[in-house]
Scaffold this active site. Sequence first.
Site, short mmCIF file in Angstrom:
data_model
loop_
_atom_site.label_atom_id
_atom_site.label_comp_id
_atom_site.label_asym_id
_atom_site.label_seq_id
_atom_site.Cartn_x
_atom_site.Cartn_y
_atom_site.Cartn_z
N TRP A 119 -7.57 -11.66 4.94
CA TRP A 119 -6.97 -10.52 5.55
C TRP A 119 -6.52 -10.51 6.90
O TRP A 119 -7.03 -11.49 7.79
CB TRP A 119 -7.86 -9.31 5.07
CG TRP A 119 -6.85 -8.02 5.03
CD1 TRP A 119 -7.01 -6.81 5.64
CD2 TRP A 119 -5.67 -7.98 3.99
NE1 TRP A 119 -6.07 -6.22 5.40
CE2 TRP A 119 -5.18 -6.73 4.39
CE3 TRP A 119 -4.90 -8.82 3.39
CZ2 TRP A 119 -4.14 -6.12 3.74
CZ3 TRP A 119 -3.67 -8.10 2.76
CH2 TRP A 119 -3.31 -7.18 3.04
N ARG A 120 -6.10 -9.46 7.52
CA ARG A 120 -5.45 -9.50 8.65
C ARG A 120 -6.27 -9.59 9.96
O ARG A 120 -7.27 -9.04 10.03
CB ARG A 120 -4.43 -8.43 8.72
CG ARG A 120 -5.06 -6.88 8.70
CD ARG A 120 -4.21 -5.93 8.43
NE ARG A 120 -4.49 -4.63 8.88
CZ ARG A 120 -4.31 -4.23 9.87
NH1 ARG A 120 -3.14 -4.55 10.61
NH2 ARG A 120 -4.85 -2.91 10.49
N GLU A 139 -6.33 -4.52 -6.32
CA GLU A 139 -7.61 -4.12 -6.49
C GLU A 139 -7.51 -3.02 -7.49
O GLU A 139 -8.12 -2.11 -7.33
CB GLU A 139 -8.08 -3.55 -5.07
CG GLU A 139 -8.09 -4.86 -4.12
CD GLU A 139 -8.25 -4.38 -2.74
OE1 GLU A 139 -8.70 -3.34 -2.39
OE2 GLU A 139 -8.40 -5.33 -1.85
N TRP A 157 -4.59 5.56 -0.22
CA TRP A 157 -5.88 5.94 -0.73
C TRP A 157 -6.25 7.50 -1.11
O TRP A 157 -7.36 7.91 -1.46
CB TRP A 157 -6.69 5.88 0.58
CG TRP A 157 -6.76 4.22 0.81
CD1 TRP A 157 -7.90 3.45 0.55
CD2 TRP A 157 -5.99 3.60 1.81
NE1 TRP A 157 -7.81 2.20 1.06
CE2 TRP A 157 -6.45 2.39 1.88
CE3 TRP A 157 -4.91 3.93 2.63
CZ2 TRP A 157 -5.87 1.10 2.52
CZ3 TRP A 157 -4.31 2.98 2.92
CH2 TRP A 157 -4.51 1.57 3.20
N TYR A 161 -14.53 -9.30 -0.70
CA TYR A 161 -15.22 -9.30 0.89
C TYR A 161 -16.71 -9.37 0.68
O TYR A 161 -17.51 -8.93 0.01
CB TYR A 161 -14.43 -8.03 1.30
CG TYR A 161 -13.41 -7.97 1.74
CD1 TYR A 161 -12.79 -8.25 2.92
CD2 TYR A 161 -12.34 -7.53 0.54
CE1 TYR A 161 -11.54 -8.24 3.26
CE2 TYR A 161 -10.95 -7.45 1.14
CZ TYR A 161 -10.53 -7.62 2.53
OH TYR A 161 -9.20 -7.88 2.42
N HIS A 216 0.70 -1.12 0.14
CA HIS A 216 0.05 0.10 -0.24
C HIS A 216 0.81 1.11 -0.13
O HIS A 216 1.11 2.03 0.94
CB HIS A 216 -0.83 0.08 1.19
CG HIS A 216 -1.66 -1.06 1.29
ND1 HIS A 216 -1.78 -2.46 1.55
CD2 HIS A 216 -3.17 -1.10 1.16
CE1 HIS A 216 -2.75 -3.24 1.46
NE2 HIS A 216 -3.83 -2.16 1.29
N GLU A 222 -6.98 -12.09 -1.86
CA GLU A 222 -7.39 -11.63 -0.68
C GLU A 222 -9.00 -11.54 -0.61
O GLU A 222 -9.73 -11.31 -1.61
CB GLU A 222 -7.06 -10.06 -0.64
CG GLU A 222 -7.11 -9.35 0.60
CD GLU A 222 -6.67 -7.86 0.42
OE1 GLU A 222 -5.87 -7.45 -0.31
OE2 GLU A 222 -7.52 -7.20 1.01
N TRP A 233 -10.27 3.31 -5.12
CA TRP A 233 -9.90 3.78 -3.73
C TRP A 233 -8.42 3.92 -3.74
O TRP A 233 -7.80 4.78 -2.96
CB TRP A 233 -10.41 2.90 -2.53
CG TRP A 233 -10.39 1.34 -2.96
CD1 TRP A 233 -9.34 0.58 -2.55
CD2 TRP A 233 -11.39 0.43 -3.66
NE1 TRP A 233 -9.53 -0.76 -3.04
CE2 TRP A 233 -10.77 -0.67 -3.66
CE3 TRP A 233 -12.53 0.87 -4.20
CZ2 TRP A 233 -11.57 -1.90 -4.16
CZ3 TRP A 233 -13.07 -0.18 -4.70
CH2 TRP A 233 -12.67 -1.61 -4.87
#
Length: 355
Positions: A307-308, A167, A116, A238, A105, A276, A172
Site C-alpha cells: 500500500w501507499r 476487502e 467507510w 496487513y 474507494h 494488497e 468497514w
Amino acid sequence: MRDLPCDKKATKETVTLYHNLKKLLNKGIMFGHQDDLAYGVGWKYIPGKSDVKEVTGDYPAVYGFELGRIELDHVVNIDSVPFDSMRNYIKTVRDRGAVITLSWHLNNPLTGKTAWDAAEGTVASILPGGSKNLLYKSWLDKVAAFIVSLKDKNSVPIPVILRLFHELNGNWFWWGGDHCTPEQFKQLWKFTVSYLRDTKNIHQLLYAYNTDRFNSKEDYLLKYPGTEWTDVIGFDIYQRMRGEEGNKEFLKSADTMLTMLTEIAQERNKIPALTEFGYGQVPDSTWWTKVLLKALDHHKISYALTWRNAGFSPSGKAEFYLPYKGQQSEKDFVEFYNAPNILCQKVVTKEHLYK
Ligand code: BMA
C-alpha cells in the site's frame, strides 16, 4: 476452447496480458506498490521519482492507482492525486511494460458519505430497481470515461486490472461483510461488470475479486460471483501486531491463505494475487526477507502489491509500507528485491506482457 478472460470481447492486448500473467506465474511474483510515482515519504509529484526506485534502483512491476472521488467529478482523488497526472503515470508505466491495477474507494451512494459509511441497505439501493441505481450508473459512467481515456502511445486502450469492492468480507466498507447478503453482493458484482463491459463497451479490463483475511475456502467463496465474472482473485492482509509474535502470526496467516487462494485459483483457472498488503511503518529491519519472503516465495502468485507511502502528516502521524532512504528496513528490502523470484520492472519489461 480458447482460454479467455471474463470479457470475451477483451482487446488483443488485454487477452495477451491475461495469458502472460498466467505464464509468469512460473517465473516469479511481481512486486507492486500503490501510488508509487505520485508521492513517497517526504516528497510529492517529482517526475520519475519512486521510493522503490530510490532504494533498489528499479521500479515496481505492478502499479496500483485509486479512483475514489472520480464519482464526484473531483479533479483529484481521495488521496489528492490529480486524475490527469494519474492518466499520465498509467501511460508511462504501460510504456515500461508494467502492470496497472485500479481500486475504487467510492463514496456511499445512499448517504453521500465516504466508503467507510457502512449504512444498511446501501447495496440494495443501487441494484436495478433501487432508489440509487441511476446515481450508481452515473458514477460508473465516470469511471468508464476515465478508463476509456487510458490509451498508449499508439492510441491502443491500456489493459487494466480493476479491483472492485475490495476487502469485501470486512465490515468497514458499505459493500462489505454483513451489510449485504451474498446474493446481493453477487448481483452488485455482475451488474457492475456487465455495465462496464456490455453497456459501456469497455474491453480493456480484467476483473479482480478480493477479500480481506479469510478462514477457509468456503469463507473466501461466500460471495464469489462465479467463474465467468472474475479473472484475478486475491486477498488483502496487513500485519497489525509488532514483534516476534506479530511476525509469526503474519507469516502463518499469509502462508495459509496463499495456499487456499492458489488452490482456488487452480480449481477455477484464475490468476491468484496478493492484492494488497503491508506492515505499517515496517518497524522491523529484517521483515522483508525473514517474514514476507518466507510467506510468499513458495507460492505461485502473480503479484503482491504493497500500500501507499503517504508519509508523515503535520500532526506526526505516519502511513508508509515501504522503506525510503535511511528507513530501518532499507537494506533488507534490497535483499528481498534481489531474491530470484521477486520481479520488478527490469525483468518484467523484458517479458513483453502486452505482446
Ligand atoms: C486507506 C488509507 C487512506 C487512504 C485510503 C484510500 O487504506 O491509505 O489513507 O485514503 O486507503 O486510498
